[in-house]
Write an enzyme that holds these catalytic residues in place. Structure first.
Site, PDB file in Angstrom:
ATOM      1  N   GLU A 137       0.869  -1.163   0.000  1.00 14.24           N
ATOM      2  CA  GLU A 137       0.000   0.000   0.000  1.00 14.24           C
ATOM      3  C   GLU A 137       0.913   1.222   0.000  1.00 14.24           C
ATOM      4  O   GLU A 137       1.827   1.302   0.829  1.00 14.24           O
ATOM      5  CB  GLU A 137      -0.885   0.005   1.254  1.00 14.24           C
ATOM      6  CG  GLU A 137      -1.857   1.166   1.218  1.00 14.24           C
ATOM      7  CD  GLU A 137      -2.784   1.262   2.420  1.00 14.24           C
ATOM      8  OE1 GLU A 137      -2.730   0.397   3.306  1.00 14.24           O
ATOM      9  OE2 GLU A 137      -3.547   2.237   2.453  1.00 14.24           O
ATOM     10  N   LYS A 188       4.742   0.679   9.321  1.00 17.76           N
ATOM     11  CA  LYS A 188       4.724   1.973   8.651  1.00 17.76           C
ATOM     12  C   LYS A 188       4.080   3.039   9.520  1.00 17.76           C
ATOM     13  O   LYS A 188       4.485   4.194   9.488  1.00 17.76           O
ATOM     14  CB  LYS A 188       3.976   1.859   7.315  1.00 17.76           C
ATOM     15  CG  LYS A 188       4.854   1.325   6.205  1.00 17.76           C
ATOM     16  CD  LYS A 188       4.124   1.294   4.889  1.00 17.76           C
ATOM     17  CE  LYS A 188       3.203   0.118   4.796  1.00 17.76           C
ATOM     18  NZ  LYS A 188       2.610  -0.085   3.480  1.00 17.76           N
ATOM     19  N   ARG A 211       5.928 -12.919   9.541  1.00 16.89           N
ATOM     20  CA  ARG A 211       6.507 -11.581   9.399  1.00 16.89           C
ATOM     21  C   ARG A 211       7.934 -11.567   9.919  1.00 16.89           C
ATOM     22  O   ARG A 211       8.264 -12.289  10.850  1.00 16.89           O
ATOM     23  CB  ARG A 211       5.730 -10.572  10.251  1.00 16.89           C
ATOM     24  CG  ARG A 211       4.437 -10.125   9.681  1.00 16.89           C
ATOM     25  CD  ARG A 211       3.769  -9.130  10.628  1.00 16.89           C
ATOM     26  NE  ARG A 211       4.043  -7.759  10.237  1.00 16.89           N
ATOM     27  CZ  ARG A 211       3.368  -7.111   9.287  1.00 16.89           C
ATOM     28  NH1 ARG A 211       2.395  -7.704   8.644  1.00 16.89           N
ATOM     29  NH2 ARG A 211       3.660  -5.862   8.988  1.00 16.89           N
TER      30      ARG A 211
HETATM   31  P1  ATP Z   1       3.038  -2.351   7.962  1.00 17.75           P
HETATM   32  O1  ATP Z   1       2.229  -3.053   9.009  1.00 17.75           O
HETATM   33  O2  ATP Z   1       4.465  -2.174   8.310  1.00 17.75           O
HETATM   34  O3  ATP Z   1       2.416  -1.091   7.497  1.00 17.75           O
HETATM   35  P2  ATP Z   1       1.793  -3.728   5.876  1.00 17.75           P
HETATM   36  O4  ATP Z   1       1.657  -5.193   5.903  1.00 17.75           O
HETATM   37  O5  ATP Z   1       0.601  -2.921   6.193  1.00 17.75           O
HETATM   38  O6  ATP Z   1       3.035  -3.332   6.740  1.00 17.75           O
HETATM   39  P3  ATP Z   1       1.800  -3.503   3.041  1.00 17.75           P
HETATM   40  O7  ATP Z   1       2.183  -2.336   2.215  1.00 17.75           O
HETATM   41  O8  ATP Z   1       0.375  -3.882   3.082  1.00 17.75           O
HETATM   42  O9  ATP Z   1       2.338  -3.220   4.513  1.00 17.75           O
HETATM   43  O10 ATP Z   1       2.725  -4.748   2.707  1.00 17.75           O
HETATM   44  C1  ATP Z   1       3.072  -5.217   1.436  1.00 17.75           C
HETATM   45  C2  ATP Z   1       3.505  -6.641   1.588  1.00 17.75           C
HETATM   46  O11 ATP Z   1       4.635  -6.739   2.461  1.00 17.75           O
HETATM   47  C3  ATP Z   1       2.406  -7.488   2.192  1.00 17.75           C
HETATM   48  O12 ATP Z   1       2.278  -8.672   1.452  1.00 17.75           O
HETATM   49  C4  ATP Z   1       2.877  -7.730   3.596  1.00 17.75           C
HETATM   50  O13 ATP Z   1       2.398  -8.961   4.078  1.00 17.75           O
HETATM   51  C5  ATP Z   1       4.392  -7.706   3.456  1.00 17.75           C
HETATM   52  N1  ATP Z   1       5.032  -7.330   4.716  1.00 17.75           N
HETATM   53  C6  ATP Z   1       4.808  -6.217   5.442  1.00 17.75           C
HETATM   54  N2  ATP Z   1       5.526  -6.222   6.580  1.00 17.75           N
HETATM   55  C7  ATP Z   1       6.230  -7.383   6.586  1.00 17.75           C
HETATM   56  C8  ATP Z   1       7.159  -7.989   7.503  1.00 17.75           C
HETATM   57  N3  ATP Z   1       7.513  -7.392   8.647  1.00 17.75           N
HETATM   58  N4  ATP Z   1       7.677  -9.192   7.171  1.00 17.75           N
HETATM   59  C9  ATP Z   1       7.341  -9.785   6.020  1.00 17.75           C
HETATM   60  N5  ATP Z   1       6.478  -9.274   5.120  1.00 17.75           N
HETATM   61  C10 ATP Z   1       5.919  -8.096   5.391  1.00 17.75           C
HETATM   62 MG    MG Z   2      -1.106  -2.347   5.341  1.00 18.81          MG
END
Ligand code: ATP
Ligand code: MG
Length: 552
Positions: free
Chosen positions: A32, A267, A257
């Site tokens: 995102e 984020k 994760r």
């Molecule tokens: P955050 O919680 O840090 O905002 P998010 O999952 O909301 O992360 P996205 O932009 O939705 O962020 O993530 C894009 C991809 O990266 C998704 O498939 C998510 O599962 C993966 N991802 C995000 N954080 C991690 C992590 N700590 N380890 C592995 N994969 C991750």
């Molecule tokens: Mg997200």
């Protein structure tokens, strides 16, 4: 690119290809655009791009841009840059917002099939009606609206007749399901907001759980890899694909994760640190963002190797930050030229060295990688050493410089401390030494031994430089009390996480460029900072020190 070590996702893909369930592999990385990428995302990138690559498949970069309030073009641009910098090329660049029309049509289809309805409950009421893990939910009084009424209301939602939050489109599944995600989840919400891609065309936006499976199905994604918090959403993912009558059926597979000690990795928290000026932007070297690590001096090779070693499994253990540091040391060992820099200078005058004379000493650029050749270092009557390499009254086992003691200057001569000069406050401002011409480095001198070897730079030729030394921004040990006391992670930000010092470097470094990397003797690896370096003065970010007790 390195091959992916075997892991459970790799095994699933392999079997799918062997049994003919799939005839190719298409994955996607779906961020995102509501922040910069962090090293957790790097794990997802390595898995998605790496696995597809191993099976000659394809990977799309897809922006999951369904929440215009939080998204921005700046984030889109930074994400593209970071994915490329990590060494990956996407097959196609996609935006979820490109599919808004199709998503809308599929929602109309759901309504026509009696599988979705417009609900007027307030968000609070909806939460109440939802029930709990132990109690079933209650059906909304609006659940029995006719197909015609729902079609009309959904059309008017799209036309902008309703306020934010006043109506949602919900899936009609099962308010008594043990899986809360299946208790009539919201599919669309009203949000009068300008979107970075579609402008003001839409005032209703699809929810993640509805949009994501459709995006995957539209793009023909075979294996939709995500993190384990979506495991309980998988039945809904499959429901959407099936009830929306998508031709292609992607398969969602979850992995753990990545988390690292002594940092924050979300984020939302990173954005808070940036917005509230705890750090100098998203690429501050103290952040675990890809851009921050890059500015700190990390290489794509080091990050990829680290992520591979951290492994792909269902569990989401916390990885020691020392392991990340280990991989950058390993990578830079052969690549980074060696040099000497004095961070906190103390002047040394060599009284028996002829005034006005300079000699140029030979030194290897990298003894671990002789192909990198030699460099020349000037030596003359006045040099700088590190303040902490001199003590007037040293404790036992102090082998550096003190009155009457002799030490080796790296690549040069033995010097002996003869006299200490102080200012009116009694602070040491200069050391007078003598040198022994017989002891020149490389001359094969074996007459006597000294225990200390110091780095130094020649005072007349040295260039000024700034060094930025980092400590963790947030330490786990400081944060442990967080829940007991009424504090947030911001209360535990380490006030000493950045130390800026002014020192000197060898004159052969006058043309350094942003992101050049060096190993400064005894100090560690440093990266030329792209933001603060000027033609007059290079600024170096310490990537990592040399010592570690970390073992793989
Ligand atoms: P955050 O919680 O840090 O905002 P998010 O999952 O909301 O992360 P996205 O932009 O939705 O962020 O993530 C894009 C991809 O990266 C998704 O498939 C998510 O599962 C993966 N991802 C995000 N954080 C991690 C992590 N700590 N380890 C592995 N994969 C991750
Ligand atoms: Mg997200």
């Amino acid at each position: 690119m390195e091959h992916q070590p075997s892991n459970f996702i790799r095994s699933i893909i392999k079997e799918d290809l062997e049994t003919g369930k799939r005839d190719q592999v298409i994955t996607r990385f779906p961020p995102e655009p509501n922040g910069y990428l962090h090293i957790g995302h790097a794990k997802s990138i390595v898995i998605n791009f790496g696995l597809a690559d191993d099976f000659n498949g394809k990977t799309n970069l897809r922006f999951d841009d369904t929440n215009p309030l939080k998204e921005d073009q700046e984030y889109v641009d930074s994400i593209k840059e970071d994915v490329q910098w990590l060494g990956y090329e996407w097959d196609e660049l996609r935006y979820a917002s490109d599919y808004f029309e199709e998503m809308y049509e599929r929602a109309v289809l759901l309504i026509k099939k009696g599988k979705a309805y417009v609900d007027d409950l307030t968000p609070e009421e909806m939460r109440e009606y939802r029930g709990t893990l132990t109690e079933p939910g209650k059906e909304s009084p609006y659940r029995s609206r006719s197909v015609e009424e729902n079609l009309d209301l959904f059309d008017r939602m799209r036309k902008g007749e309703f306020e934010n939050g006043s109506k949602v489109l919900r899936a009609k599944i099962d308010m008594a399901s043990p899986n809360l995600n299946l208790r009539d989840p919201a599919l669309y919400r009203v949000s009068h907001a300008t979107h970075h891609n579609t402008g003001d065309k839409w005032c209703i936006y699809p929810m993640y759980d509805y949009a994501h499976p459709l995006e995957d199905a539209i793009e023909g994604i075979t294996h939709s890899l995500c993190t384990t918090e979506f495991e309980d959403h998988r039945p809904l993912y499959n429901w959407v694909v099936e009830e929306c009558e998508m031709e292609h059926q992607p398969q969602q597979i979850e992995f753990g994760r990545l988390n690292i000690t002594n940092t924050v990795m979300s984020k939302r928290k990173l954005k808070q640190l940036v917005d509230e000026s705890y750090v100098d932007g998203w690429d501050d070297p103290r952040l675990p963002t890809v851009s921050g690590l890059r500015r700190k001096g990390y290489t794509p090779e080091a990050i990829r190797a680290f992520v591979q070693e951290a492994g792909v499994s269902k569990g989401s253990g916390v990885v020691d930050e020392a392991m990340l540091e280990h991989f950058v040391r390993e990578d830079l060992k052969m690549k980074a030229p060696r040099t000497m820099g004095v961070l906190k200078p103390l002047k040394v005058v060599i009284t028996n060295y002829p005034e006005g004379e300079t000699e140029w000493l030979d030194a290897e650029i990298n003894p671990e990688n002789p192909e990198m050749g030699m460099r020349q270092i000037p030596f003359s009557r006045e040099i700088y050493i590190e303040q902490e390499d001199f003590m007037e009254n040293p404790p036992k086992k102090y082998f550096r410089l003190f009155p009457g003691n002799e030490v080796r200057l790296k690549h040069a001569y033995f010097i002996k401390c003869e006299e200490v000069i102080k200012n009116e406050e009694g602070e040491v401002v200069e050391i007078r030494c003598t040198y022994d011409p017989e002891t020149k480095s490389g001359s094969g001198f074996t007459g006597r031994k000294v225990k200390g070897t110091l780095h130094w730079v020649d005072a007349t030729h040295a260039l000024p430089a700034e060094f930025r030394l980092y400590e963790p921004l947030i330490r786990d040990e400081d944060q442990k009390a967080e829940e007991a006391e009424d504090k947030t992670f911001l209360d535990y930000v380490n006030k000493n996480s950045l130390e800026v010092v002014q020192g000197f470097i060898e004159p052969n470094m006058k043309d350094v460029q942003s992101h050049d990397k060096f190993q400064f003797f005894r100090h560690g690896y440093f990266n030329v900072d792209p933001k603060h370096t000027t033609a007059e003065k290079a600024v170096f970010n310490r990537t990592v020190s040399l010592k570690s007790s970390f073992k793989l």
